[in-house]
Design a protein around this motif. Structure first.
Motif, PDB file in Angstrom:
ATOM      1  N   SER A 150     -66.607  48.288  32.237  1.00  0.00           N
ATOM      2  CA  SER A 150     -67.880  48.081  31.789  1.00  0.00           C
ATOM      3  C   SER A 150     -68.355  49.041  30.478  1.00  0.00           C
ATOM      4  O   SER A 150     -67.716  50.161  30.318  1.00  0.00           O
ATOM      5  CB  SER A 150     -68.880  48.365  32.856  1.00  0.00           C
ATOM      6  N   ALA A 151     -69.249  48.819  29.592  1.00  0.00           N
ATOM      7  CA  ALA A 151     -69.590  49.439  28.684  1.00  0.00           C
ATOM      8  C   ALA A 151     -70.706  50.785  29.111  1.00  0.00           C
ATOM      9  O   ALA A 151     -70.894  51.625  28.170  1.00  0.00           O
ATOM     10  CB  ALA A 151     -70.406  48.835  27.505  1.00  0.00           C
ATOM     11  N   ILE A 152     -71.052  50.765  30.252  1.00  0.00           N
ATOM     12  CA  ILE A 152     -71.955  51.567  30.703  1.00  0.00           C
ATOM     13  C   ILE A 152     -71.059  52.842  31.194  1.00  0.00           C
ATOM     14  O   ILE A 152     -70.129  52.787  32.074  1.00  0.00           O
ATOM     15  CB  ILE A 152     -72.565  51.034  32.045  1.00  0.00           C
ATOM     16  N   SER A 153     -71.189  53.815  30.455  1.00  0.00           N
ATOM     17  CA  SER A 153     -70.643  55.120  30.843  1.00  0.00           C
ATOM     18  C   SER A 153     -71.435  56.073  31.658  1.00  0.00           C
ATOM     19  O   SER A 153     -70.530  57.115  32.090  1.00  0.00           O
ATOM     20  CB  SER A 153     -70.176  55.831  29.393  1.00  0.00           C
ATOM     21  N   ASP A 154     -72.480  55.852  32.098  1.00  0.00           N
ATOM     22  CA  ASP A 154     -73.368  56.924  33.028  1.00  0.00           C
ATOM     23  C   ASP A 154     -72.505  57.037  34.287  1.00  0.00           C
ATOM     24  O   ASP A 154     -72.099  56.172  34.847  1.00  0.00           O
ATOM     25  CB  ASP A 154     -74.525  56.163  33.430  1.00  0.00           C
ATOM     26  N   ILE A 155     -72.225  58.322  34.316  1.00  0.00           N
ATOM     27  CA  ILE A 155     -71.439  58.720  35.638  1.00  0.00           C
ATOM     28  C   ILE A 155     -72.024  58.354  36.749  1.00  0.00           C
ATOM     29  O   ILE A 155     -71.458  58.224  37.990  1.00  0.00           O
ATOM     30  CB  ILE A 155     -71.331  60.289  35.693  1.00  0.00           C
ATOM     31  N   GLU A 156     -73.422  58.306  36.896  1.00  0.00           N
ATOM     32  CA  GLU A 156     -74.184  57.614  38.229  1.00  0.00           C
ATOM     33  C   GLU A 156     -73.839  56.204  38.640  1.00  0.00           C
ATOM     34  O   GLU A 156     -73.659  55.926  39.599  1.00  0.00           O
ATOM     35  CB  GLU A 156     -75.574  58.007  38.010  1.00  0.00           C
ATOM     36  N   LYS A 157     -73.663  55.555  37.717  1.00  0.00           N
ATOM     37  CA  LYS A 157     -73.196  54.083  37.625  1.00  0.00           C
ATOM     38  C   LYS A 157     -71.708  54.234  38.225  1.00  0.00           C
ATOM     39  O   LYS A 157     -71.384  53.222  39.011  1.00  0.00           O
ATOM     40  CB  LYS A 157     -73.526  53.349  36.409  1.00  0.00           C
ATOM     41  N   GLN A 158     -70.888  54.793  37.685  1.00  0.00           N
ATOM     42  CA  GLN A 158     -69.683  55.007  38.199  1.00  0.00           C
ATOM     43  C   GLN A 158     -69.556  55.307  39.630  1.00  0.00           C
ATOM     44  O   GLN A 158     -68.813  54.625  40.204  1.00  0.00           O
ATOM     45  CB  GLN A 158     -69.023  55.858  37.229  1.00  0.00           C
ATOM     46  N   TYR A 159     -70.324  56.326  39.852  1.00  0.00           N
ATOM     47  CA  TYR A 159     -70.200  56.807  41.311  1.00  0.00           C
ATOM     48  C   TYR A 159     -70.860  55.528  42.323  1.00  0.00           C
ATOM     49  O   TYR A 159     -70.198  55.411  43.292  1.00  0.00           O
ATOM     50  CB  TYR A 159     -71.246  57.922  41.621  1.00  0.00           C
ATOM     51  N   GLN A 160     -71.715  54.904  41.934  1.00  0.00           N
ATOM     52  CA  GLN A 160     -72.243  53.770  42.645  1.00  0.00           C
ATOM     53  C   GLN A 160     -71.414  52.545  42.870  1.00  0.00           C
ATOM     54  O   GLN A 160     -71.009  52.239  43.799  1.00  0.00           O
ATOM     55  CB  GLN A 160     -73.496  53.154  41.889  1.00  0.00           C
ATOM     56  N   GLY A 161     -70.453  52.332  41.686  1.00  0.00           N
ATOM     57  CA  GLY A 161     -69.513  51.395  41.634  1.00  0.00           C
ATOM     58  C   GLY A 161     -68.366  51.884  42.883  1.00  0.00           C
ATOM     59  O   GLY A 161     -67.952  51.088  43.793  1.00  0.00           O
TER      60      GLY A 161
END
Length: 229
Positions: A84-95
């Motif tokens: 993903s192009a989303i680098s937000d660490i919170e989004k990574q944690y969500q994944g």
């Protein structure tokens, strides 16, 4: 089975990314790649076919890769990698909290993607048992297929899941509720007739005489049993 013979699903709404991922993985030897450009396409493919790994984008025109992963986790523990192009660490944690195995931020190097995929596949699929031999066929869980009369008959994702649950509990009774919960998830009410329809299809693929099964047995009022010598 070699890692590069595994079945991969690639989901991305950007056709250029889809082409780049497919081409780069094909060049290094991955031979079973399916593509999807939307949540709807991905879920339709997952319903029809068993995959060994999914590569998911997050932002999609009709939903998100997180929603696709939630659907996958209702019936399967197959590995999932977010690209993903989303680098937000919170989004990574969500994944990761949803059950992802890895997360790569775009732009990415094709070699990094290849190595991450190989690492996940090696962890997820250690050396497996030999073919499961029944009187009329062999079950190849590695390839999600039935070998019968010299032919390879593919299993759908649901058929594979049903057989896997039954084989993991071979020679034991698996109740209707247990099967429904394992294959259709917690919200399985109303799928009883669908379960019976899938059992009929599995019998057609594994039994010499599906109307008189000797391996996939109905235990009246309780559930099903896969009898394996």
């Amino acid at each position: 089975m070699k890692e590069k013979d595994r079945k991969l699903l690639i989901l991305d709404d950007n056709p250029e990314i889809l082409d780049m991922v497919t081409e780069s993985l094909s060049i290094v030897g991955f031979s079973h790649l399916k593509r999807a450009a939307s949540k709807k396409e991905a879920l339709e493919l997952l319903e029809k076919k068993a995959f060994d790994l999914a590569i998911l984008d997050i932002m999609l025109p009709d939903g998100s890769g997180f929603e696709v992963l939630r659907e996958i986790r209702k019936t399967s523990n197959m590995p999932v990698l977010f690209l993903s192009a989303i680098s937000d660490i919170e989004k990574q944690y969500q994944g990761f909290e949803l059950g992802a195995d890895d997360y790569i931020v775009k732009p990415f190097r094709p070699k990094e993607l290849e190595l991450r995929i190989l690492s996940i596949l090696k962890r997820s699929y250690p050396e497996q048992d030999e073919l499961v031999r029944l009187s009329a066929c062999q079950i190849d869980f590695e390839s999600a297929a039935i070998l019968k009369d010299g032919e390879e008959i593919s299993l759908t994702a649901k058929e594979y899941s049903l057989l896997k649950v039954l084989y993991d509990n071979k020679n034991k009774i698996v109740t209707f509720d247990q099967l429904l919960s394992k294959v259709w998830g917690d919200n399985y009410l109303g799928y009883e007739n669908t379960l019976m329809a899938h059992i009929r299809k599995v019998r057609q693929k594994i039994e010499a005489n599906p109307s008189k099964p000797t391996h996939l047995i109905t235990v009246k009022g309780l559930g099903y049993q896969l009898r394996v010598d």
